[in-house]
Design a protein around this motif. Structure first.
Motif, PDB file in Angstrom:
ATOM      1  N   VAL A   1      32.740   2.526  43.816  1.00  9.92           N
ATOM      2  CA  VAL A   1      31.531   3.129  43.284  1.00  9.92           C
ATOM      3  C   VAL A   1      31.577   4.628  43.542  1.00  9.92           C
ATOM      4  O   VAL A   1      32.114   5.079  44.560  1.00  9.92           O
ATOM      5  CB  VAL A   1      30.259   2.501  43.904  1.00  9.92           C
ATOM      6  CG1 VAL A   1      30.234   2.675  45.421  1.00  9.92           C
ATOM      7  CG2 VAL A   1      28.995   3.085  43.266  1.00  9.92           C
ATOM      8  N   MET A   2      31.037   5.406  42.613  1.00  9.39           N
ATOM      9  CA  MET A   2      31.026   6.857  42.737  1.00  9.39           C
ATOM     10  C   MET A   2      29.750   7.382  42.099  1.00  9.39           C
ATOM     11  O   MET A   2      29.076   6.665  41.355  1.00  9.39           O
ATOM     12  CB  MET A   2      32.267   7.465  42.067  1.00  9.39           C
ATOM     13  CG  MET A   2      32.538   6.916  40.683  1.00  9.39           C
ATOM     14  SD  MET A   2      34.263   7.100  40.176  1.00  9.39           S
ATOM     15  CE  MET A   2      34.283   6.133  38.670  1.00  9.39           C
TER      16      MET A   2
ATOM     17  N   VAL B   1      27.510  -3.071  49.801  1.00 10.80           N
ATOM     18  CA  VAL B   1      28.810  -3.010  49.134  1.00 10.80           C
ATOM     19  C   VAL B   1      28.655  -2.691  47.650  1.00 10.80           C
ATOM     20  O   VAL B   1      27.602  -2.918  47.047  1.00 10.80           O
ATOM     21  CB  VAL B   1      29.593  -4.333  49.320  1.00 10.80           C
ATOM     22  CG1 VAL B   1      29.845  -4.584  50.801  1.00 10.80           C
ATOM     23  CG2 VAL B   1      28.864  -5.508  48.690  1.00 10.80           C
ATOM     24  N   SER B   2      29.733  -2.199  47.055  1.00 11.49           N
ATOM     25  CA  SER B   2      29.670  -1.699  45.679  1.00 11.49           C
ATOM     26  C   SER B   2      29.285  -2.781  44.680  1.00 11.49           C
ATOM     27  O   SER B   2      28.530  -2.521  43.734  1.00 11.49           O
ATOM     28  CB  SER B   2      31.007  -1.068  45.292  1.00 11.49           C
ATOM     29  OG  SER B   2      32.070  -1.993  45.437  1.00 11.49           O
TER      30      SER B   2
ATOM     31  N   ALA C   1      32.969   2.317  56.695  1.00 12.18           N
ATOM     32  CA  ALA C   1      32.151   3.327  57.380  1.00 12.18           C
ATOM     33  C   ALA C   1      30.942   3.717  56.534  1.00 12.18           C
ATOM     34  O   ALA C   1      31.029   3.853  55.318  1.00 12.18           O
ATOM     35  CB  ALA C   1      32.991   4.558  57.691  1.00 12.18           C
ATOM     36  N   THR C   2      29.829   3.941  57.212  1.00 11.35           N
ATOM     37  CA  THR C   2      28.593   4.355  56.530  1.00 11.35           C
ATOM     38  C   THR C   2      28.045   5.651  57.110  1.00 11.35           C
ATOM     39  O   THR C   2      26.840   5.903  57.058  1.00 11.35           O
ATOM     40  CB  THR C   2      27.530   3.250  56.633  1.00 11.35           C
ATOM     41  OG1 THR C   2      27.251   2.976  58.017  1.00 11.35           O
ATOM     42  CG2 THR C   2      27.983   1.972  55.947  1.00 11.35           C
ATOM     43  N   GLY C   3      28.893   6.495  57.658  1.00 10.10           N
ATOM     44  CA  GLY C   3      28.463   7.772  58.205  1.00 10.10           C
ATOM     45  C   GLY C   3      28.117   7.658  59.678  1.00 10.10           C
ATOM     46  O   GLY C   3      28.186   6.589  60.269  1.00 10.10           O
TER      47      GLY C   3
ATOM     48  N   CYS D   1      33.418   4.164  49.981  1.00 12.62           N
ATOM     49  CA  CYS D   1      32.756   4.542  48.726  1.00 12.62           C
ATOM     50  C   CYS D   1      31.286   4.119  48.703  1.00 12.62           C
ATOM     51  O   CYS D   1      30.403   4.924  48.397  1.00 12.62           O
ATOM     52  CB  CYS D   1      33.515   3.986  47.532  1.00 12.62           C
ATOM     53  SG  CYS D   1      33.552   2.185  47.402  1.00 12.62           S
ATOM     54  N   SER D   2      31.027   2.869  49.033  1.00 12.90           N
ATOM     55  CA  SER D   2      29.646   2.390  48.971  1.00 12.90           C
ATOM     56  C   SER D   2      28.824   2.893  50.147  1.00 12.90           C
ATOM     57  O   SER D   2      27.604   3.065  50.025  1.00 12.90           O
ATOM     58  CB  SER D   2      29.618   0.863  48.929  1.00 12.90           C
ATOM     59  OG  SER D   2      30.323   0.306  50.025  1.00 12.90           O
TER      60      SER D   2
END
Length: 332
Positions: free
Chosen positions: A292-293, A255-256, A229-231, A237-238
């Motif tokens: 990723v964070m 992607v991360s 998901a991207t919002g 995470c990514s």
């Protein structure tokens, strides 16, 4: 008996960006009072706060196990607490009490004539049977009694719960501190709940773009993790990093593993607020990156971690396992 609670959209966390030198924005996390109209965070000694602050993973795991009814009661506690301008500490006390007494369920049975979320007894003056099985009444009544406890704000949350409930097993309320803190932080949108609702401090991002990315990511707290998901309603995470930097005019790969290559690299221990940090199965091999964070400074990160855990802030150590030795600064 399950209750029907329609939970509104969570109020996004507010982080004020103050331009200092014309190029550097100072992101201040004293958002709770601004976003909730007069609610003041409780300032307290760490010895008073949750006694298991290092067990955030346990708290998240316990919170993930809650079902629809339990989550609805948590949302009701937070909603009423906000409407009454009570501090996040009060919400935490109520959540710990409710989880201990009924597992956050509106029970129609209990010891002797105990009923409801907090096992209130009509014979002891808590209200009528109809009242002590009505969720809004119960939550408000609990808060009324809590507020009458002298110096409750400076007690451990479990001890404050005991002063309301007067149980024969006073220590059991402490068992749910990590979970209650997690719920206050993510459902109630309170930064650093294990610090009694205090802010995470002030951080100085290296650029306005980083400040904007931080602001975006923090505003998405509480939204669920969904792989791929991207919002705007959920993230992985990514996906969260992608949209955060997109809001600042910087386009990252999807992607991360690719985001690791999308900016200037620096030693991870020199990371600044807004920089991306990575976890890898083999930290020396970027091909094994799986997470990723975003670093916030002062030992904090914001991330979309995994299924069942909403977007959140947590404590971070550079000595954690799987931390890749390089941080990435997007846009550089």
């Amino acid at each position: 008996m399950k209750i029907g609670i329609i939970v509104g959209v969570l109020i996004a966390a507010v982080f004020a960006a103050v331009v200092t030198t014309g190029t550097v924005a100072k992101v201040v996390t004293d958002h709770t009072q601004a976003q909730m109209g007069g609610i003041t965070n409780v300032s307290c000694d760490a010895a008073i706060g949750p006694t298991l602050p290092g067990q955030g993973d346990r708290g998240a795991s316990d919170a993930q196990k809650l079902d629809e009814e339990q989550r609805g009661i948590v949302a009701l506690i937070v909603d009423i607490g906000k409407k009454r301008s009570l501090s996040p500490r009060a919400w935490q006390v109520a959540i710990q009490a409710g989880m201990t007494e009924s597992k956050l369920r509106n029970l129609v049975y209990g010891d002797r004539d105990s009923l409801g979320i907090f096992q209130m007894r009509p014979s002891m003056g808590w209200g009528t049977v109809a009242q002590v099985t009505d969720p809004p009444y119960q939550v408000n009544k609990f808060f009324d009694v809590l507020l009458a406890v002298p110096d409750w704000e400076n007690m451990r949350p479990g001890d404050a719960a005991q002063r309301v409930e007067r149980s024969g097993f006073p220590d059991r309320y402490h068992n749910w501190e990590p979970m209650a803190a997690t719920l206050v932080q993510n459902v109630g949108q309170v930064v650093d709940a294990v610090g009694c609702g205090q802010t995470v401090g002030s951080v100085v991002p290296p650029s306005q773009a980083a400040a904007q990315a931080i602001k975006f990511a923090l505003a998405e707290q509480g939204k669920p993790y969904v792989w791929g998901a991207t919002g705007p309603n959920s993230y992985d995470c990514s996906g969260l990093m992608l949209r955060a930097y997109e809001s600042a005019g910087i386009i990252l790969p999807r992607v991360s593993r690719d985001q690791y290559k999308a900016g200037g690299m620096l030693p991870v221990r020199q990371a600044q607020p807004g920089d991306l940090l990575f976890l890898a199965t083999v930290p020396s091999n970027p091909a094994t990156i799986h997470h990723v964070m975003m670093y916030l400074g002062e030992g904090k990160i914001v991330e979309a971690q995994q299924t069942g855990v909403p977007v959140h802030i947590r404590d971070f150590s550079f000595d954690e396992s799987e931390v890749v030795a390089q941080a990435v600064r997007p846009g550089v």
